[in-house]
Design an enzyme around this catalytic site. Structure first.
Site, PDB file in Angstrom:
ATOM      1  N   GLU A 158      -3.465   5.284   5.033  1.00 33.12           N
ATOM      2  CA  GLU A 158      -4.500   5.046   6.050  1.00 33.12           C
ATOM      3  C   GLU A 158      -5.799   4.581   5.395  1.00 33.12           C
ATOM      4  OE1 GLU A 158      -4.147   3.965   9.109  1.00 33.12           O
ATOM      5  OE2 GLU A 158      -2.592   5.475   9.075  1.00 33.12           O
ATOM      6  N   GLN A 197       2.735  -2.290   8.690  1.00 33.64           N
ATOM      7  CA  GLN A 197       1.610  -3.139   8.301  1.00 33.64           C
ATOM      8  C   GLN A 197       1.688  -3.484   6.807  1.00 33.64           C
ATOM      9  OE1 GLN A 197      -2.428  -2.216   9.906  1.00 33.64           O
ATOM     10  NE2 GLN A 197      -3.009  -2.038   7.772  1.00 33.64           N
TER      11      GLN A 197
END
Ligand SMILES: CCCCCCCC/C=C\C/C=C/C(=O)SCCNC(=O)CCNC(=O)[C@H](O)C(C)(C)COP(=O)(O)OP(=O)(O)OC[C@H]1O[C@@H](n2cnc3c(N)ncnc32)[C@H](O)[C@@H]1OP(=O)(O)O
Ligand SMILES: Cc1cc2nc3c(=O)[nH]c(=O)nc-3n(C[C@H](O)[C@H](O)[C@H](O)COP(=O)(O)OP(=O)(O)OC[C@H]3O[C@@H](n4cnc5c(N)ncnc54)[C@H](O)[C@@H]3O)c2cc1C
Length: 665
Positions: free
Chosen positions: A424, A137
């Site tokens: 995260e 990502q």
């Protein structure tokens, strides 16, 4: 079990049943047994040795990680381990590697965002390791701002394919774990473009390397992004860089559960919130909270055991010195961390329950709890990882000079753990998400909308804005209602203050931007309230075992009153308590530390960690620290020769030169 137990006297003072505390910590008797079996399986296998890790070169360390992962998989298959057992085995191997991302993000991304057909095709391959996947990502230029990613996936109706492309240097994928050297596939997040329109970020399964010889496929540029903080530590992971030069993938490799592109190139969005795209991150954030209690409890276990062994000062007549654990300052630094480990463990369990509940509701197309799941996972991830990272460093200091040695296990634990504050979701970015939801909730109070879930307390706004704490003695702070009320009032008043200040700005956005430092603090106050509440709820449950409930009660009070003491400014500034009540809380805290002291070693024994998993000469179960430290030193490669390499090149000529100069004088 150890032959000599230097901590036997400490263990004898415990006023509770340690075996039952192990059950309370692990969650069930079954969980204790499985964890025990898996931990011992790993500890007794020489392939899983890790005491030499900080001395390996990056290449050796990476190869060692591949070896351990392959061996772990072999054992999992040979022993036909269940999913629960396999997860635990990997945890006890305790070496970050591509498998974490394969199981932790690649598989969940396909499960959460793939159609049934896609799951049917890809999951069996992943389950058998016929393919290895990662989660790609983040880009060189964009991490926190997911909507700002630049990689494109342009649909070509002529060939029924997507063309994946990295248009700029900053669009290079950068950071994904397992990408650099190990993965054959990735779930790649890219801007979907069809019929000339940009539909924003979507996930695509992309093959990166040949399944025959592991070489990158045409148009794919891949590599590792380079060494990271600390020796050993997270350097076992091949965080990678990835660029695409017009790489073509079949249309059916777009993850199509949430939205689809038809054969003709029409974009169709299912009637679901677009934030479900972020589902994998929500899943991992909740698991990171559970991991925080593991990392924190390891550090605390090392520091408590060593503090009971280490002695300094206090002897007037040549008698024994004082155990450093008896110093009140050591207790006031260490016991709140011990309490936090338990607090994070229980809030982690609760968060896991919440996540499961929300997932079931989502499957039934009920999206009402999505915001609650996002706020709780984001906020708890941020607070627990920040506290844990700081706490590991504090435990290092609590172990004095020896804590700085790699053999203490603490430097590596810190270096492995600290990026959890960033990955995260950067913790500040995540707390601002919580703050945004808090502001939305405050703004809805006026319209009479009743907040739900962990925000429900805000519905008591009339009362909480003006209530005054009734505490008049130190003991009054042992009343969970007094604690709960003070924490609720503080969190609500901080949020309302922020909302009032924002409302005076030229625009909501401008006000949010200007007040963001205060908003962070309001978000932390809200999250601390959740942790305190869940700990209180846990202690209210029936907990079997002699003295177990009492110990947890004490730790719950330590946790709450320590936070109150540390953030006294918030409680005073919002008028929730008086300075006198603040002083009484601190007085009670001191009494609680004295209560914890005889139980401290047993409370860390209840974590049930093997010496292998702890990886620390200071945290050994038997407390026989000094021979172990001494022995460990001789294992250093520098001690392989008595006269060091380089002596003849650099030291001898220097010494001889100086001797010559002196002899000329
Ligand atoms: C057991 C397995 C464990 C394995 C663990 C392995 C660990 C290995 C170690 C490391 C792996 C690391 C991996 C990674 O780091 S992967 C990359 C992670 N990247 C991030 O976390 C990026 C962080 N950024 C974001 O999440 C988003 O960009 C954002 C939330 C900051 C902003 O999103 P944006 O779309 O721009 O939204 P808005 O702020 O405008 O919000 C819009 C709207 O959406 C709501 N919302 C946002 N996020 C979520 C969500 N996740 N779920 C639900 N809802 C969400 C938000 O509240 C707004 O709502 P609204 O006001 O009602 O409109
Ligand atoms: C060890 C490690 C493993 C990783 N693994 C993966 C992986 O497997 N897959 C993957 O895709 N990614 C991975 N990442 C990337 C990770 O998700 C990002 O680094 C993370 O999301 C933070 O984004 P960033 O690097 O862009 O930080 P930035 O957003 O650039 O942060 C820099 C600073 O800006 C501040 N900041 C940013 N935005 C705001 C704002 N709106 N308001 C106030 N302050 C702000 C931050 O607080 C921080 O102080 C990994 C990262 C690390 C360190």
């Amino acid at each position: 079990m150890a032959e000599v137990d230097h901590l036997a006297a400490e263990r004898a003072t415990a006023r509770f049943d340690v075996e039952e505390m192990k059950v309370a910590w692990a969650g069930s008797r079954h969980a204790v047994h499985v964890a025990d079996r898996m931990a011992r399986l790993v500890a007794s296998d020489p392939v899983f040795r890790k005491d030499n890790r900080t001395m390996l070169s990056r290449k050796e360390l990476f190869k060692d990680t591949l070896r351990k992962a392959a061996h772990a998989w072999k054992r999992i298959v040979e022993l036909r381990l269940t999913e629960e057992e396999a997860d635990l085995l990997r945890q006890y191997v305790d070496q970050p590697g591509y498998v974490d991302l394969h199981w932790g993000m690649f598989v969940p991304a396909i499960k959460g965002q793939g159609t049934e057909e896609q799951q049917h095709k890809w999951l069996p391959l992943a389950y058998k390791f016929q393919i290895i996947g990662c989660y790609a990502q983040t880009e060189l230029g964009h991490g926190s701002n997911v909507q700002g990613l630049e990689t494109t996936a342009t649909f070509d109706p002529k060939t029924d394919e997507f063309v994946i492309h990295s248009p700029t240097l900053t669009s290079s994928k950068w950071w994904p774990g397992g990408l650099g050297k190990a993965s054959t596939h990735a779930v790649v997040y890219a801007r979907l473009i069809t019929e000339g329109k940009d539909y924003g970020i979507h996930g695509f399964i992309v093959q990166l390397r040949s399944l025959e010889d592991h070489s990158p496929l045409p148009g794919v540029t891949l590599g590792d992004i380079g060494g990271k903080f600390g020796s050993g530590a997270y350097n076992s992971m091949d965080n990678g860089v990835l660029r695409f030069d017009h790489v073509r993938i079949p249309r059916d490799q777009m993850l199509m559960r949430l939205s689809q592109v038809t054969r003709e190139g029409k974009y169709v969005h299912s009637n679901v919130p677009k934030q479900l795209l972020y589902g994998t991150m929500v899943y991992v954030r909740q698991s990171i909270v559970a991991d925080a209690s593991k990392a924190l409890s390891r550090a605390v276990c090392i520091a408590v055991r060593y503090s009971a062994v280490r002695k300094q000062f206090g002897s007037q007549d040549g008698g024994p010195e004082t155990q450093v654990l008896n110093y009140k300052t050591q207790q006031s630094r260490l016991f709140p961390l011990l309490a936090s480990a338990y607090a994070f463990r229980f809030v982690g369990d609760w968060l896991n329950w919440l996540y499961t509940d929300v997932t079931q509701k989502l499957e039934a197309k009920d999206f009402s709890t999505l915001q609650e799941a996002h706020a709780c996972t984001a906020g708890l991830k941020a607070v627990t990882t920040s506290v844990t990272a700081d706490a590991i460093e504090e435990c290092r200091k609590l172990c004095g000079g020896h804590g700085y040695l790699n053999s203490s296990g603490l430097p590596e634990l810190f270096a492995v753990y600290v990026p959890a504050c960033t990955y995260e979701g950067d913790n500040v970015v995540l707390l601002l998400q919580v703050a945004r939801i808090l502001m939305k909730t405050v703004s809805q109070l006026a319209s009479g909308k009743q907040p739900v879930g962990t925000m429900a307390y805000m519905g008591k706004v009339q009362y909480l804005m003006q209530c005054k704490s009734a505490v008049s003695s130190a003991e009054d702070w042992l009343n969970p209602d007094a604690i709960q009320e003070a924490f609720e009032a503080r969190a609500l008043r901080m949020a309302v203050n922020c909302a009032q200040n924002i409302s005076q700005a030229a625009s909501q956005e401008e006000g949010f931007y200007e007040r963001s430092p205060d908003l962070l603090e309001a978000a932390v106050a809200h999250i601390q309230l959740i942790i305190v509440t869940k700990f209180i709820e846990k202690v209210h449950q029936e907990i079997p075992g002699h003295g177990v409930k009492e110990q947890l009660q004490a730790l719950c009070n330590v946790y709450a009153l320590y936070i109150l003491h540390k953030h006294l400014g918030d409680f005073l500034a919002t008028g929730c308590i008086t300075p006198r009540q603040g002083a009484l809380a601190n007085e009670q805290l001191g009494k609680l530390y004295a209560q914890v002291r005889p139980n401290a070693v047993a409370l860390v024994d209840a974590f049930n960690y093997t010496d292998h998993y702890l990886g620390s000469v200071l945290g050994r179960y038997d407390g026989d620290v000094y021979p172990a430290l001494y022995e460990e030193a001789w294992k250093d490669p520098l001690n392989e020769t008595v006269v060091p390499e380089g002596y003849h090149e650099y030291l001898r000529p220097l010494i001889k030169q100086q001797q010559l100069k002196l002899s000329r004088l």
